[in-house]
Design a protein around this motif. Structure first.
Motif, PDB file in Angstrom:
ATOM      1  N   SER A  50      19.466 -23.119 -15.091  1.00 25.87           N
ATOM      2  CA  SER A  50      18.429 -24.115 -14.790  1.00 25.87           C
ATOM      3  C   SER A  50      19.027 -25.491 -14.565  1.00 25.87           C
ATOM      4  O   SER A  50      18.583 -26.241 -13.683  1.00 25.87           O
ATOM      5  CB  SER A  50      17.400 -24.171 -15.932  1.00 25.87           C
ATOM      6  N   VAL A  96      20.524 -25.416 -11.090  1.00 25.07           N
ATOM      7  CA  VAL A  96      19.454 -25.485 -10.083  1.00 25.07           C
ATOM      8  C   VAL A  96      18.927 -26.916  -9.986  1.00 25.07           C
ATOM      9  O   VAL A  96      18.740 -27.448  -8.889  1.00 25.07           O
ATOM     10  CB  VAL A  96      18.321 -24.490 -10.415  1.00 25.07           C
ATOM     11  N   TYR A 116      21.116 -29.206  -7.968  1.00 27.67           N
ATOM     12  CA  TYR A 116      20.950 -29.022  -6.526  1.00 27.67           C
ATOM     13  C   TYR A 116      19.654 -29.659  -6.033  1.00 27.67           C
ATOM     14  O   TYR A 116      19.565 -30.097  -4.893  1.00 27.67           O
ATOM     15  CB  TYR A 116      20.943 -27.533  -6.169  1.00 27.67           C
ATOM     16  N   GLU A 117      18.634 -29.678  -6.887  1.00 31.06           N
ATOM     17  CA  GLU A 117      17.322 -30.155  -6.467  1.00 31.06           C
ATOM     18  C   GLU A 117      17.154 -31.661  -6.582  1.00 31.06           C
ATOM     19  O   GLU A 117      16.131 -32.196  -6.157  1.00 31.06           O
ATOM     20  CB  GLU A 117      16.236 -29.433  -7.267  1.00 31.06           C
ATOM     21  N   ARG A 130      20.701 -26.653   0.267  1.00 27.67           N
ATOM     22  CA  ARG A 130      20.088 -25.647  -0.590  1.00 27.67           C
ATOM     23  C   ARG A 130      19.700 -24.401   0.188  1.00 27.67           C
ATOM     24  O   ARG A 130      19.484 -23.352  -0.392  1.00 27.67           O
ATOM     25  CB  ARG A 130      18.840 -26.198  -1.271  1.00 27.67           C
ATOM     26  N   TYR A 167      23.421 -22.458  -4.828  1.00 24.81           N
ATOM     27  CA  TYR A 167      22.057 -22.776  -5.259  1.00 24.81           C
ATOM     28  C   TYR A 167      21.248 -21.492  -5.392  1.00 24.81           C
ATOM     29  O   TYR A 167      20.574 -21.280  -6.400  1.00 24.81           O
ATOM     30  CB  TYR A 167      21.382 -23.731  -4.274  1.00 24.81           C
ATOM     31  N   GLN A 168      21.342 -20.630  -4.387  1.00 20.85           N
ATOM     32  CA  GLN A 168      20.589 -19.379  -4.443  1.00 20.85           C
ATOM     33  C   GLN A 168      21.096 -18.490  -5.578  1.00 20.85           C
ATOM     34  O   GLN A 168      20.303 -17.837  -6.259  1.00 20.85           O
ATOM     35  CB  GLN A 168      20.674 -18.638  -3.117  1.00 20.85           C
ATOM     36  N   SER A 213      19.727 -19.911  -8.755  1.00 23.59           N
ATOM     37  CA  SER A 213      18.290 -19.619  -8.832  1.00 23.59           C
ATOM     38  C   SER A 213      18.049 -18.178  -9.257  1.00 23.59           C
ATOM     39  O   SER A 213      17.172 -17.903 -10.084  1.00 23.59           O
ATOM     40  CB  SER A 213      17.616 -19.867  -7.484  1.00 23.59           C
TER      41      SER A 213
END
Length: 134
Positions: A77, A80, A83-84, A94, A100-101, A104
């Motif tokens: 988390s 993630v 990246y966000e 992303r 990132y994937q 996730s």
């Protein structure tokens, strides 16, 4: 009524539990019987109910699995979230095939595992925010 295959599987699980001295870790059942974690979990429940396994040992094992899942969820988390962030903390896109994937997917899998082992909503929220205390 259970079919013969289920009874043969259960008899094998009882034998494994006896060989291992009343404690058959979920991973041992999975490896030796070539079954998934949900089936091994269900077998452990039945073995406990019928007195073939030590309930406290199984509870401790499941608590450890929960803690590991919460830790994985927290770590994924955080990745993630990085990246966000606006502008992307890692400076990478992303979309498309990326870390990132992967992060996730790890977060999603770890969250599902934590729920399977009884994580509360508060534990999942805390882990998502980086706090891994169970």
């Amino acid at each position: 009524m259970p079919d013969q295959t289920e009874e043969a599987t259960y008899a094998e699980a009882v034998q494994i539990a006896a060989q291992l001295g009343g404690f058959a870790p979920q991973s041992a059942l999975q490896r030796r019987m070539r079954i998934g974690y949900q089936d091994a979990h269900a077998l452990q429940d039945r073995l406990i109910a019928e007195g073939h396994l030590d309930a406290q040992a199984v509870a401790a094992e499941r608590s450890e699995h929960l803690q590991r899942a919460l830790t994985s969820y927290a770590e994924a988390s955080v990745t993630v979230a990085a990246y966000e962030e606006p502008g992307g903390a890692y400076g990478l896109p992303r979309d498309g095939f990326s870390s990132y994937q992967d992060a996730s997917q790890v977060a999603q899998d770890a969250q599902e595992t934590a729920r399977f082992y009884g994580a509360t909503a508060a534990q999942l929220t805390a882990a998502q925010e980086g706090d891994v205390r169970a």
